[in-house]
Write an enzyme that holds these catalytic residues in place. Structure first.
Site, mmCIF file in Angstrom:
data_model
loop_
_atom_site.group_PDB
_atom_site.id
_atom_site.type_symbol
_atom_site.label_atom_id
_atom_site.label_comp_id
_atom_site.label_asym_id
_atom_site.label_seq_id
_atom_site.Cartn_x
_atom_site.Cartn_y
_atom_site.Cartn_z
ATOM 1 N N CYS A 128 -6.996 -1.545 8.703
ATOM 2 C CA CYS A 128 -5.707 -1.561 7.992
ATOM 3 C C CYS A 128 -5.306 -0.138 7.610
ATOM 4 O O CYS A 128 -4.202 0.320 7.921
ATOM 5 C CB CYS A 128 -5.816 -2.420 6.734
ATOM 6 S SG CYS A 128 -5.977 -4.181 7.086
ATOM 7 N N HIS A 133 -0.792 -5.866 2.389
ATOM 8 C CA HIS A 133 -1.965 -6.729 2.468
ATOM 9 C C HIS A 133 -1.599 -8.122 1.952
ATOM 10 O O HIS A 133 -0.927 -8.244 0.921
ATOM 11 C CB HIS A 133 -3.107 -6.175 1.604
ATOM 12 C CG HIS A 133 -4.072 -5.341 2.383
ATOM 13 N ND1 HIS A 133 -4.371 -4.035 2.076
ATOM 14 C CD2 HIS A 133 -4.822 -5.648 3.475
ATOM 15 C CE1 HIS A 133 -5.255 -3.573 2.945
ATOM 16 N NE2 HIS A 133 -5.538 -4.520 3.807
ATOM 17 N N GLU A 141 0.838 -1.196 0.000
ATOM 18 C CA GLU A 141 0.000 0.000 0.000
ATOM 19 C C GLU A 141 0.877 1.251 0.000
ATOM 20 O O GLU A 141 1.797 1.373 0.797
ATOM 21 C CB GLU A 141 -0.916 0.007 1.227
ATOM 22 C CG GLU A 141 -1.878 -1.186 1.300
ATOM 23 C CD GLU A 141 -2.955 -1.160 0.223
ATOM 24 O OE1 GLU A 141 -3.132 -0.113 -0.442
ATOM 25 O OE2 GLU A 141 -3.630 -2.195 0.043
#
Length: 208
Positions: free
Chosen positions: A148, A167, A84
């Site tokens: 998250c 992830h 991410e």
């Protein structure tokens, strides 16, 4: 002689349909592998609770003074190990394991809308994918506006961008815990090298 480095890696407790959370299982496997003789690796399981995250993260940064913090979470939609790029401040309306969500629906009141990691995730992704690991890595700009994303933004805010979020897919879809741990190890070592090379340890970079 290389000076010792400190890295904190976190995974999450079970939530919702994830009775076993692949992120914490993979992080525990990573702990067994280690990050080599010059890196002190500390792993922590993070509750799927907004308030617990707000209490836990500052203590992790303060206690370990890490060069890098990497948070790992599970995504039922993921089929790759996904890096991410940034965390988002607003849009937290989904209830956590305590049936709570922040009244402000944001991580840090008055904070920037989005904070990007100082790490170049595209470079990390490319290098790990070219290393013949047998696990595919990809990049994303949306960590999902749940715990998250909330954890990632909070950590980026606290650590001046020296944080990453990864992830992972659920176990067996398609990777085993050991495969995920090997991929995490490669990703974290690549990130650590990038932090050292760019000397970004003390600078503040708030992404647009």
């Amino acid at each position: 002689m290389d000076q010792r480095k400190t890295v904190v890696v976190t995974g999450f407790e079970p939530f919702g349909e994830h009775a076993v959370n692949a992120s914490w299982i993979a992080v525990q496997e990573l702990e067994k592998l280690g990050l080599g003789p010059n890196v002190d690796l500390h792993v922590t399981e993070v509750p799927v609770e907004y308030q617990a995250v707000q209490n836990l993260l500052p203590s992790l940064w303060k206690r370990y003074k890490p060069q890098l913090v990497v948070h790992v979470g599970v995504s039922g939609m993921a089929t790759t190990v996904t890096l991410e790029k940034c965390g988002h401040n607003h849009g937290y309306t989904r209830l956590d394991n305590c049936h709570f969500c922040p009244e402000s629906e944001c991580c840090v009141e008055g904070g920037p809308e989005c904070i990007s990691s100082v790490l170049d995730m595209d470079v990390v992704c490319k290098r790990v994918n070219s290393s013949d690991l047998g696990v595919t890595v990809s990049v994303s700009k949306d960590a999902g506006r749940y715990l998250c994303d909330f954890t990632y933004y909070t950590s980026l805010y606290l650590g001046q961008g020296r944080s990453a979020f990864v992830h992972v897919p659920p176990l067996g879809k398609p990777y085993s815990a050991e495969e995920l741990a090997r991929a995490l190890r490669a990703v974290v070592l690549e990130m650590l090298e990038q932090v050292e090379r760019s000397g970004v340890t003390q600078h503040c970079h708030h992404g647009q």
